[in-house]
Enzyme design. Structure first.
Site, short mmCIF file in Angstrom:
data_model
loop_
_atom_site.label_atom_id
_atom_site.label_comp_id
_atom_site.label_asym_id
_atom_site.label_seq_id
_atom_site.Cartn_x
_atom_site.Cartn_y
_atom_site.Cartn_z
N ASP A 39 7.22 -23.05 -1.78
CA ASP A 39 6.81 -21.98 -0.94
C ASP A 39 6.68 -21.54 0.21
OD1 ASP A 39 4.96 -24.66 -1.10
OD2 ASP A 39 3.65 -24.68 -1.28
N ASP A 108 -7.63 -29.65 -1.87
CA ASP A 108 -8.59 -29.04 -2.44
C ASP A 108 -8.21 -27.81 -4.73
OD1 ASP A 108 -6.81 -27.44 -2.16
OD2 ASP A 108 -8.02 -25.75 -0.86
N GLU A 115 -4.01 -21.34 -3.99
CA GLU A 115 -5.64 -21.95 -3.50
C GLU A 115 -6.98 -21.32 -4.58
OE1 GLU A 115 -6.04 -24.65 -1.05
OE2 GLU A 115 -5.31 -23.58 1.19
C1 F6R Z 1 3.59 -27.66 -1.04
C2 F6R Z 1 3.02 -27.74 -1.92
C3 F6R Z 1 1.22 -28.11 -1.41
C4 F6R Z 1 1.17 -29.10 -1.64
C5 F6R Z 1 -0.11 -30.16 -1.32
C6 F6R Z 1 -0.12 -31.40 -1.08
O1 F6R Z 1 5.02 -27.80 -1.29
O2 F6R Z 1 3.28 -26.69 -2.60
O3 F6R Z 1 0.99 -27.74 -3.08
O4 F6R Z 1 1.97 -30.43 -2.33
O5 F6R Z 1 -0.18 -29.68 -0.18
O6 F6R Z 1 0.73 -32.14 0.30
P1 F6R Z 1 0.91 -33.28 0.75
O7 F6R Z 1 1.78 -33.51 -0.47
O8 F6R Z 1 1.22 -32.98 2.07
O9 F6R Z 1 -0.11 -34.19 0.98
#
Ligand code: F6R
Length: 212
Positions: A39, A108, A115
């Site tokens: 992303d 979440d 999401e």
């Molecule tokens: C990042 C992504 C998100 C993260 C998730 C966890 O490219 O796609 O889904 O993997 O938000 O983020 P952290 O590792 O910072 O807790």
């Protein structure tokens, strides 16, 4: 492994450090590896300090022998959103699909920026970040600096097409999401639960993330 799908965030940083060490020890070789990141924030140019492209350069790409032309990324400033999403899907297909998709998980239950409520069949698309995710990601931005509210992300369906998936989660804040992913119903309310439908998933979690 030839084609990797990669996440950003706090979770994979230790993994990327190990990968860099592995290259320095001569045990890993990225010369024939292609990467697609999950992303990117909409509105941030690639060189912006908080762009995911820049994060990957600093935490992995600049320190391993990957070829610049083998790094593909969703654009934060696409000329057309639908065209950019279609280009990404085609580029992944043209390389024969993703061999190993590495993932983190949001509190979440999101994977990528998918999401709660995102279709489990979704392809690469524009996504609106939830307030919770914006708050979680604020730590990477300076005081007074706004976290972008929109992103482009691989869809849940795009992620499920990978031949193999590795999800990493650490810390108590992920315990609820991890439990919902593994033991909850398959539901778009926790998009990571879609991984239950995939034949080859490895999940690595610490004790705190496994608490539930
Ligand atoms: C990042 C992504 C998100 C993260 C998730 C966890 O490219 O796609 O889904 O993997 O938000 O983020 P952290 O590792 O910072 O807790």
């Amino acid at each position: 492994c030839r084609v990797l799908g990669l996440p950003t965030g706090s979770t994979p940083v230790a993994l990327y450090k190990e990968a860099i060490a592995g290259v320095r020890r001569g045990e890993l070789d990225f010369s024939a590896v292609h990467t697609f990141n999950l992303d990117e924030y909409l509105g941030l140019p690639p060189e912006h300090p908080q762009s995911y492209r820049r994060f990957m350069a600093e935490n992995l790409f600049n320190h391993v022998n990957i070829k610049a032309e083998n790094i593909d990324f969703l654009s934060g400033l696409p000329a057309g959103i639908a065209a950019e999403c279609a280009r990404y899907e085609k580029a992944i297909q043209a390389l024969g699909g993703i061999d190993l998709q590495i993932l983190g998980i949001g509190r979440d239950g999101h994977i990528g920026f998918n999401e709660p409520g995102t279709s489990l069949a979704s392809r690469t698309h524009e996504a609106t970040l939830t307030q919770e995710t914006i708050a979680d990601n604020q730590r990477f931005f300076g005081a007074g600096e706004e976290v972008p509210r929109w992103s482009l992300t691989m869809g849940v369906g795009t992620i499920l097409d990978a031949r193999e998936i590795l999800l990493l989660a650490t810390g108590a804040s992920k315990a609820e999401a991890v439990a919902a992913m593994i033991e909850g119903p398959v539901s778009s309310l926790c998009t990571a639960s879609a991984l239950q439908l995939h034949a080859k998933v490895t999940i690595i979690i610490d004790a705190a993330a496994a608490a539930r």
